[in-house]
Scaffold this active site. Structure first.
Site, PDB file in Angstrom:
ATOM      1  N   GLY A  72       0.809  -1.214   0.000  1.00  0.00           N
ATOM      2  CA  GLY A  72       0.000   0.000   0.000  1.00  0.00           C
ATOM      3  C   GLY A  72       0.845   1.268   0.000  1.00  0.00           C
ATOM      4  O   GLY A  72       0.555   2.221  -0.730  1.00  0.00           O
ATOM      5  N   THR A  73       1.879   1.280   0.795  1.00  0.00           N
ATOM      6  CA  THR A  73       2.710   2.477   0.904  1.00  0.00           C
ATOM      7  C   THR A  73       3.355   2.823  -0.432  1.00  0.00           C
ATOM      8  O   THR A  73       3.312   3.971  -0.887  1.00  0.00           O
ATOM      9  CB  THR A  73       3.792   2.263   1.990  1.00  0.00           C
ATOM     10  OG1 THR A  73       3.142   1.954   3.227  1.00  0.00           O
ATOM     11  CG2 THR A  73       4.660   3.489   2.162  1.00  0.00           C
ATOM     12  N   GLN A 180      -7.950  -0.356   2.976  1.00  0.00           N
ATOM     13  CA  GLN A 180      -8.896  -0.933   3.940  1.00  0.00           C
ATOM     14  C   GLN A 180     -10.227  -1.319   3.302  1.00  0.00           C
ATOM     15  O   GLN A 180     -11.022  -2.024   3.923  1.00  0.00           O
ATOM     16  CB  GLN A 180      -9.148   0.048   5.097  1.00  0.00           C
ATOM     17  CG  GLN A 180      -7.957   0.279   5.998  1.00  0.00           C
ATOM     18  CD  GLN A 180      -7.547  -0.953   6.800  1.00  0.00           C
ATOM     19  OE1 GLN A 180      -8.283  -1.935   6.906  1.00  0.00           O
ATOM     20  NE2 GLN A 180      -6.345  -0.912   7.359  1.00  0.00           N
ATOM     21  N   HIS A 202      -1.516  -7.782   2.513  1.00  0.00           N
ATOM     22  CA  HIS A 202      -1.619  -8.265   3.902  1.00  0.00           C
ATOM     23  C   HIS A 202      -2.842  -7.743   4.648  1.00  0.00           C
ATOM     24  O   HIS A 202      -3.103  -8.166   5.774  1.00  0.00           O
ATOM     25  CB  HIS A 202      -0.321  -7.990   4.675  1.00  0.00           C
ATOM     26  CG  HIS A 202      -0.096  -6.573   5.081  1.00  0.00           C
ATOM     27  ND1 HIS A 202      -0.331  -6.132   6.355  1.00  0.00           N
ATOM     28  CD2 HIS A 202       0.370  -5.498   4.404  1.00  0.00           C
ATOM     29  CE1 HIS A 202      -0.007  -4.848   6.451  1.00  0.00           C
ATOM     30  NE2 HIS A 202       0.412  -4.444   5.266  1.00  0.00           N
ATOM     31  N   THR A 238      12.451  -7.388 -10.749  1.00  0.00           N
ATOM     32  CA  THR A 238      11.937  -8.734 -11.016  1.00  0.00           C
ATOM     33  C   THR A 238      10.667  -8.983 -10.209  1.00  0.00           C
ATOM     34  O   THR A 238      10.621  -8.701  -9.014  1.00  0.00           O
ATOM     35  CB  THR A 238      13.010  -9.782 -10.660  1.00  0.00           C
ATOM     36  OG1 THR A 238      14.172  -9.504 -11.436  1.00  0.00           O
ATOM     37  CG2 THR A 238      12.519 -11.197 -10.953  1.00  0.00           C
ATOM     38  N   CYS A 326       2.431   6.593  22.385  1.00  0.00           N
ATOM     39  CA  CYS A 326       3.312   7.253  23.319  1.00  0.00           C
ATOM     40  C   CYS A 326       4.513   7.741  22.540  1.00  0.00           C
ATOM     41  O   CYS A 326       5.400   6.964  22.202  1.00  0.00           O
ATOM     42  CB  CYS A 326       3.738   6.291  24.421  1.00  0.00           C
ATOM     43  SG  CYS A 326       3.862   7.082  26.002  1.00  0.00           S
TER      44      CYS A 326
HETATM   45  C1  PLP Z   1      -1.968  -0.588   5.954  1.00  0.00           C
HETATM   46  C2  PLP Z   1      -2.321   0.625   5.196  1.00  0.00           C
HETATM   47  C3  PLP Z   1      -1.429   1.199   4.282  1.00  0.00           C
HETATM   48  C4  PLP Z   1      -0.027   0.663   4.084  1.00  0.00           C
HETATM   49  O1  PLP Z   1      -0.007  -0.544   3.384  1.00  0.00           O
HETATM   50  P1  PLP Z   1       1.338  -1.440   3.432  1.00  0.00           P
HETATM   51  O2  PLP Z   1       1.054  -2.536   2.479  1.00  0.00           O
HETATM   52  O3  PLP Z   1       1.491  -1.893   4.835  1.00  0.00           O
HETATM   53  O4  PLP Z   1       2.445  -0.556   2.972  1.00  0.00           O
HETATM   54  C5  PLP Z   1      -1.830   2.302   3.585  1.00  0.00           C
HETATM   55  N1  PLP Z   1      -3.048   2.829   3.758  1.00  0.00           N
HETATM   56  C6  PLP Z   1      -3.947   2.318   4.616  1.00  0.00           C
HETATM   57  C7  PLP Z   1      -5.289   2.940   4.744  1.00  0.00           C
HETATM   58  C8  PLP Z   1      -3.610   1.201   5.375  1.00  0.00           C
HETATM   59  O5  PLP Z   1      -4.485   0.712   6.243  1.00  0.00           O
END
Ligand code: PLP
Length: 408
Positions: A72-73, A180, A202, A238, A326
């Site tokens: 996602g990132t 999400q 994931h 790759t 924290c």
């Molecule tokens: C978990 C999440 C990400 C990041 O995804 P990764 O695969 O862990 O890099 C980005 N946006 C949202 C809304 C997420 O919940």
């Protein structure tokens, strides 16, 4: 001891069927899918299957609109950076105050180091986007709008189809972080005005380190990661065959379990929420009650610190997460709760329960047995007093030192 995992917005268990599907790609079918020999083409065929499985889950028109990434990132970063490169005369971004750090941290960087103007659209106390502020931020200076489909903390769903149509009117690219939403909500990209969408393996019972960016055909795209011609020149390196095959299988299963997610899982969530609020006084749900992911419940328990609750739940084998972190010597509410103007004193006691198809009625009963006692015990010895309530941060402020917190 029982163990109950209610932290599925942080990550999910890889479905055993997904694991089985992946295994041959570490051993017999290890070939580079870009290689011309038979070994290579069989790996390449498996990737095509995965692309089609994903295409079906998100209702995309063409399988080649899907670009596999590391998650996602990366997808979020690639989308935003591409838009800025292909439209160099547009120097503004529109996003929201409640995005994931994958978007907010990049935007803060672009603002600070590259002179990009970032509009961060506020939300109301239910987490709903301020549509008037959104309309006002849109102009022909905007290269890209990046607004999440559903919030990882509260589960609030944004009206992305409508937002995308508005972005179209000023010629901006519309990207949505749907990490999400994918697998939890039905998605039909074909018939929407959305241009790009991020998803992650994931978060939908697939492996970590694999994800995808969907780029609508016809939308110009500049690769962030440069190198070989993999993914039609849109993402070099790759291909992660096993990860991709696993993501494809996870997508197929997500489609199969979509009804379960929106039926059984939703009613588990609703029961947990309803009975917790009945048994525990001075507690409330944050975020929109209706326009919400079926699996997420984010509850504020007043006059108690979330970290204390988490610690005790953990001792009972229950995993969930808090809406605060924290960062120094004292806890601070998340940027999402701060943006929603949840009073500091309540925000410090926010717990996120995020369910999945792996949960059952017994899990909920167990939490309902355990949690009311934990909260009342902690309240008896609570150190949360109005005196400790601290200054509030400006909306949308992301402390770079904070990176890594709340990894979902
Ligand atoms: C978990 C999440 C990400 C990041 O995804 P990764 O695969 O862990 O890099 C980005 N946006 C949202 C809304 C997420 O919940």
């Amino acid at each position: 001891m029982r163990s109950v995992y209610l932290d599925n917005n942080a990550t999910t268990r890889v479905d055993p069927e997904v694991v089985q599907t992946m295994l041959p790609f570490f051993t017999d079918q290890f070939a580079n899918p870009s290689s011309g020999h038979n070994f290579g083409s069989s790996a390449s065929a498996a990737i095509t299957t995965a692309r089609r499985q994903l295409q079906a889950l998100i209702g995309a028109e063409f399988e080649h609109e899907i670009v596999f990434t590391s998650g996602g990132t990366e997808s979020d970063n690639a989308a935003i950076l591409s838009a800025l490169e292909i439209m160099p005369d547009r120097t503004q971004i529109v996003t929201s105050v409640v995005e994931h750090p994958a978007v907010l941290t990049l935007c803060a960087h672009l603002e600070k180091r590259h002179g990009i103007k970032v509009h961060r659209i506020p939300v109301d106390q239910h987490g709903r986007l301020d549509l008037q502020a959104y309309r006002m931020a849109l102009s022909p200076h905007v290269a890209i709008v990046s607004i999440m489909w559903a919030n990882n903390e509260t589960g609030t769903i944004f009206p992305v189809a409508q937002l995308a149509s508005l972005a179209k009117e000023v010629g901006a690219i519309f990207h949505t972080d749907a990490v999400q939403a994918v697998g939890k909500l039905p998605i039909h990209l074909k018939s929407s005005a959305i241009d790009m969408l991020s998803l992650s393996g994931h978060k939908l019972h697939g492996p970590k380190g694999i994800g995808a960016l969907w780029v609508r055909r016809g939308v110009r795209f500049e690769a962030m990661i440069k190198g070989g011609h993999q993914e039609r020149g849109r993402r070099a390196g790759t291909a992660n065959t096993a990860g991709i095959v696993g993501l494809g299988k996870a997508a197929e299963l997500a489609l199969k379990f979509m009804e379960d997610e929106n039926g059984r899982v939703r009613s588990l969530r609703d029961r947990l929420e309803k009975e917790l609020l009945q048994r525990i006084p001075d507690a409330f749900v944050t975020g929109t009650p209706l326009e919400r992911l079926p699996n997420t419940s984010n509850i504020a328990f007043e006059q108690v610190e979330a970290d204390g609750i988490l610690l005790h739940l953990d001792r009972y084998g229950i995993a969930c997460s808090s809406g605060s972190a924290c960062t120094s010597d004292s806890p601070e509410p998340s940027h999402v709760l701060t943006a929603m103007n949840i009073p500091h004193i309540s925000a410090l006691g926010v717990i996120r329960f995020s369910l999945s198809r792996d949960n059952c009625d017994d899990d909920i009963d167990y939490v309902l047995d355990v949690l009311p006692g934990i909260v009342s015990d902690l309240r008896g010895s609570s150190s949360v007093t109005p005196k400790r309530a601290k200054r509030r941060r400006p909306l949308g402020f992301v402390d770079p030192k904070e990176k890594g917190r709340n990894p979902s």
